[in-house]
Design a protein around this motif. Structure first.
Motif, PDB file in Angstrom:
ATOM      1  N   GLY A 206     -11.901 -49.398   0.465  1.00 55.06           N
ATOM      2  CA  GLY A 206     -12.878 -48.340   0.688  1.00 55.06           C
ATOM      3  C   GLY A 206     -12.245 -46.955   0.612  1.00 55.06           C
ATOM      4  N   PRO A 207     -13.037 -45.906   0.887  1.00 55.89           N
ATOM      5  CA  PRO A 207     -12.518 -44.536   0.796  1.00 55.89           C
ATOM      6  C   PRO A 207     -11.489 -44.240   1.886  1.00 55.89           C
ATOM      7  N   ALA A 208     -10.604 -43.278   1.591  1.00 56.94           N
ATOM      8  CA  ALA A 208      -9.583 -42.888   2.572  1.00 56.94           C
ATOM      9  C   ALA A 208     -10.252 -42.298   3.811  1.00 56.94           C
ATOM     10  N   ARG A 209      -9.691 -42.598   4.965  1.00 57.04           N
ATOM     11  CA  ARG A 209     -10.284 -42.094   6.195  1.00 57.04           C
ATOM     12  C   ARG A 209      -9.632 -40.766   6.577  1.00 57.04           C
ATOM     13  N   LEU A 210     -10.409 -39.927   7.245  1.00 53.02           N
ATOM     14  CA  LEU A 210      -9.947 -38.607   7.664  1.00 53.02           C
ATOM     15  C   LEU A 210      -9.565 -38.648   9.140  1.00 53.02           C
ATOM     16  N   MET A 211      -8.524 -37.863   9.481  1.00 54.23           N
ATOM     17  CA  MET A 211      -8.036 -37.775  10.858  1.00 54.23           C
ATOM     18  C   MET A 211      -7.503 -36.377  11.091  1.00 54.23           C
ATOM     19  N   LEU A 212      -7.282 -36.054  12.359  1.00 54.53           N
ATOM     20  CA  LEU A 212      -6.656 -34.787  12.716  1.00 54.53           C
ATOM     21  C   LEU A 212      -5.153 -34.972  12.863  1.00 54.53           C
ATOM     22  N   ALA A 213      -4.404 -33.921  12.569  1.00 57.54           N
ATOM     23  CA  ALA A 213      -2.948 -33.950  12.719  1.00 57.54           C
ATOM     24  C   ALA A 213      -2.478 -32.571  13.149  1.00 57.54           C
ATOM     25  N   LYS A 214      -1.335 -32.554  13.830  1.00 52.17           N
ATOM     26  CA  LYS A 214      -0.749 -31.303  14.296  1.00 52.17           C
ATOM     27  C   LYS A 214       0.540 -31.046  13.524  1.00 52.17           C
ATOM     28  N   VAL A 215       0.718 -29.817  13.053  1.00 53.58           N
ATOM     29  CA  VAL A 215       1.928 -29.443  12.317  1.00 53.58           C
ATOM     30  C   VAL A 215       3.031 -29.139  13.319  1.00 53.58           C
ATOM     31  N   LEU A 216       4.124 -29.875  13.235  1.00 50.45           N
ATOM     32  CA  LEU A 216       5.284 -29.602  14.089  1.00 50.45           C
ATOM     33  C   LEU A 216       6.247 -28.645  13.409  1.00 50.45           C
ATOM     34  N   ASN A 217       6.365 -28.809  12.090  1.00 50.29           N
ATOM     35  CA  ASN A 217       7.315 -27.976  11.356  1.00 50.29           C
ATOM     36  C   ASN A 217       6.898 -27.948   9.899  1.00 50.29           C
ATOM     37  N   ALA A 218       7.167 -26.839   9.213  1.00 52.42           N
ATOM     38  CA  ALA A 218       6.867 -26.700   7.784  1.00 52.42           C
ATOM     39  C   ALA A 218       8.064 -26.051   7.104  1.00 52.42           C
ATOM     40  N   ARG A 219       8.560 -26.687   6.061  1.00 58.70           N
ATOM     41  CA  ARG A 219       9.727 -26.169   5.335  1.00 58.70           C
ATOM     42  C   ARG A 219       9.395 -26.073   3.845  1.00 58.70           C
ATOM     43  N   VAL A 220       9.612 -24.902   3.291  1.00 54.93           N
ATOM     44  CA  VAL A 220       9.422 -24.710   1.844  1.00 54.93           C
ATOM     45  C   VAL A 220      10.692 -25.177   1.139  1.00 54.93           C
ATOM     46  N   THR A 221      10.554 -26.093   0.190  1.00 55.50           N
ATOM     47  CA  THR A 221      11.733 -26.667  -0.477  1.00 55.50           C
ATOM     48  C   THR A 221      11.893 -26.217  -1.917  1.00 55.50           C
ATOM     49  N   SER A 222      11.026 -25.326  -2.395  1.00 56.60           N
ATOM     50  CA  SER A 222      11.166 -24.800  -3.762  1.00 56.60           C
ATOM     51  C   SER A 222      10.564 -23.412  -3.795  1.00 56.60           C
ATOM     52  N   SER A 223      10.922 -22.643  -4.815  1.00 54.69           N
ATOM     53  CA  SER A 223      10.433 -21.263  -4.936  1.00 54.69           C
ATOM     54  C   SER A 223       9.559 -21.151  -6.171  1.00 54.69           C
ATOM     55  N   SER A 224       8.274 -21.064  -5.951  1.00 51.54           N
ATOM     56  CA  SER A 224       7.301 -20.882  -7.035  1.00 51.54           C
ATOM     57  C   SER A 224       5.994 -20.466  -6.408  1.00 51.54           C
ATOM     58  N   ALA A 225       4.997 -20.206  -7.251  1.00 52.03           N
ATOM     59  CA  ALA A 225       3.692 -19.823  -6.724  1.00 52.03           C
ATOM     60  C   ALA A 225       3.050 -20.980  -5.962  1.00 52.03           C
ATOM     61  N   ASN A 226       3.404 -22.210  -6.350  1.00 47.59           N
ATOM     62  CA  ASN A 226       2.913 -23.399  -5.658  1.00 47.59           C
ATOM     63  C   ASN A 226       4.111 -24.247  -5.246  1.00 47.59           C
ATOM     64  N   PRO A 227       4.812 -23.834  -4.185  1.00 47.83           N
ATOM     65  CA  PRO A 227       6.049 -24.515  -3.814  1.00 47.83           C
ATOM     66  C   PRO A 227       5.775 -25.872  -3.166  1.00 47.83           C
ATOM     67  N   PHE A 228       6.828 -26.709  -3.158  1.00 52.32           N
ATOM     68  CA  PHE A 228       6.763 -27.962  -2.421  1.00 52.32           C
ATOM     69  C   PHE A 228       7.156 -27.680  -0.977  1.00 52.32           C
ATOM     70  N   CYS A 229       6.399 -28.288  -0.050  1.00 47.82           N
ATOM     71  CA  CYS A 229       6.671 -28.110   1.372  1.00 47.82           C
ATOM     72  C   CYS A 229       6.817 -29.470   2.044  1.00 47.82           C
ATOM     73  N   GLU A 230       7.746 -29.533   2.988  1.00 47.11           N
ATOM     74  CA  GLU A 230       7.885 -30.715   3.825  1.00 47.11           C
ATOM     75  C   GLU A 230       7.243 -30.414   5.169  1.00 47.11           C
ATOM     76  N   LEU A 231       6.309 -31.258   5.551  1.00 42.33           N
ATOM     77  CA  LEU A 231       5.568 -31.049   6.786  1.00 42.33           C
ATOM     78  C   LEU A 231       5.852 -32.184   7.755  1.00 42.33           C
ATOM     79  N   ASP A 232       6.287 -31.843   8.973  1.00 42.61           N
ATOM     80  CA  ASP A 232       6.399 -32.820  10.045  1.00 42.61           C
ATOM     81  C   ASP A 232       5.081 -32.792  10.821  1.00 42.61           C
ATOM     82  N   LEU A 233       4.418 -33.943  10.920  1.00 42.45           N
ATOM     83  CA  LEU A 233       3.084 -33.996  11.509  1.00 42.45           C
ATOM     84  C   LEU A 233       3.025 -35.015  12.643  1.00 42.45           C
ATOM     85  N   ILE A 234       2.147 -34.727  13.600  1.00 43.50           N
ATOM     86  CA  ILE A 234       1.714 -35.732  14.577  1.00 43.50           C
ATOM     87  C   ILE A 234       0.276 -36.075  14.224  1.00 43.50           C
ATOM     88  N   VAL A 235       0.057 -37.335  13.844  1.00 45.35           N
ATOM     89  CA  VAL A 235      -1.265 -37.769  13.391  1.00 45.35           C
ATOM     90  C   VAL A 235      -1.957 -38.540  14.524  1.00 45.35           C
TER      91      VAL A 235
END
Length: 387
Positions: A70-99
């Motif tokens: 079936g379809p993916a389910r939606l949930m809430l999550a809290k951002v613990l940390n966000a790190r940008v790992t590349s430099s561009s207009a649309n960079p890649f980010c690593e997010l530590d989450l509590i789901v």
């Protein structure tokens, strides 16, 4: 079907490794043979094709699994940390989450996503976001931005996640080894090892027996020549038939037979100052050369190769040790028209172990003359009697 491709990949990988090992071995022995390189190439192609086909099967299975869940389910999550790992207009980010999973509770995970720079302010530590979980049995989630309207209200009203500062990571146990897959790999490896041993067990066996590199090289060279030999009656017949078909005639002024090749000279017409030389090797015409004739007499003799006894050459090869005393010969033959008859005269040249010998026979194998040979051999005795 997946196990079949697993076996195929194991087979190809083993062939590639075996080809590399044979190449290194043959290089150390200074033996020239292109087959190990071919083994590597074939193995690589098999691995490449197997990986592609197994990946296609896995992707199809994953899509079917997603469709059935079936379809993916939606949930809430809290951002613990966000790190940008590349430099561009649309960079890649690593997010530590509590789901906050409804059926599991709170768990910690990490995701890596390509995010527009304009979204970064909304992903600072402490921010509450909506995530999508495609598979309820795995911790992988994706940030949904912008959040659906009805979920935006849940974000605003959340107090549970805002009060949490850490959670236990959701670790996925590695899948248990599939016995069928292990069997498939074993079968592929066994088949590859069997193929490599069947192809070239000889050098490994000789090494184990303590032979020197020179002895191994000589033995392997003789073995390969024997595989491609044209001395056998059927092979000699095929070679001369192939040459005759190419030349358009069965009449030749002379034929030279080596262990792995046959050459024949055809005269276009009596008195011609050019001849065409044909060479047969490895089951095909290997060379065709137009060259000056050694004689331009009107009565240049030829003989019809279809009248030959195809077994004659092999019989003479078998008689070399008995006639000349040479135990490991590498003979070659020159067939020419007989001087005083309509048949053929065969001259066999032997050179091995520092001993040279020549044996001349008629088309039936009757010895007409011999020279050289090991001391005490019939050839040496014949030479002594003529002196």
């Amino acid at each position: 079907m997946r196990h079949l491709f697993t076996a195929l990949i194991a087979f190809g990988a083993s062939l590639t490794i075996g080809g590399i090992a044979l190449t290194l071995l043959f290089g150390a022995l200074r033996v020239s043979d292109g087959i190990p390189s071919g083994v590597m190439a074939v193995g690589f192609v098999i691995v490449f094709a197997g990986v592609i086909m197994r990946t296609v099967l896995d992707n199809r299975a994953e899509r079917r699994e997603r469709a059935s869940s079936g379809p993916a389910r939606l949930m809430l999550a809290k951002v613990l940390n966000a790190r940008v790992t590349s430099s561009s207009a649309n960079p890649f980010c690593e997010l530590d989450l509590i789901v906050d999973a409804p059926d599991r509770g709170l768990y910690r995970t990490q995701v890596r996503e390509q995010i527009n720079l304009a979204r970064l302010p909304g992903l600072q530590p402490g921010a509450i976001v909506v995530v999508s979980q495609p598979d309820p049995t795995r911790p992988v989630v994706t940030v949904v931005d912008p959040a659906p309207v009805d979920w935006q209200q849940r974000i605003d009203q959340d107090t549970r996640l805002r009060a949490v500062h850490d959670a236990t990571p959701w670790t996925v146990e590695p899948p248990a080894k599939n016995p069928s897959a292990q069997v498939a790999k074993a079968v592929g490896i066994a088949l590859a090892v069997g193929a490599l041993v069947w192809y070239d067990w000889q050098p490994l066996s000789l090494l184990v027996q303590g032979n020197s590199t020179e002895e191994i090289r000589d033995e392997m060279t003789n073995s390969w020549n024997a595989r491609r030999s044209v001395f056998a009656p059927a092979d000699l017949e095929a070679a001369l038939q192939g040459i005759s078909a190419q030349a358009g005639t069965t009449h030749f002024s002379d034929v030279t037979v080596h262990q792995t090749s046959v050459s024949a000279n055809a005269v276009a017409q009596p008195g011609a100052d050019r001849v065409t030389s044909y060479t047969w090797a490895n089951g095909e015409i290997a060379n065709e050369i137009d060259m000056p004739a050694m004689h331009t007499d009107e009565d240049v003799s030829t003989f019809d190769v279809t009248t030959l006894d195809w077994s004659l050459i092999q019989q003479l090869v078998d008689q070399v040790p008995e006639l000349t005393g040479v135990t490991q010969p590498d003979p070659y033959f020159i067939l020419t028209p007989a001087m005083n008859s309509t048949g053929v005269e065969v001259t066999m040249y032997v050179s091995a172990e520092s001993i040279d010998a020549t044996v001349v026979t008629d088309g039936t194998g009757l010895v007409l003359a011999m020279t050289g040979g090991a001391p005490g051999s019939p050839a040496a005795q014949w030479s002594g009697a003529e002196q």
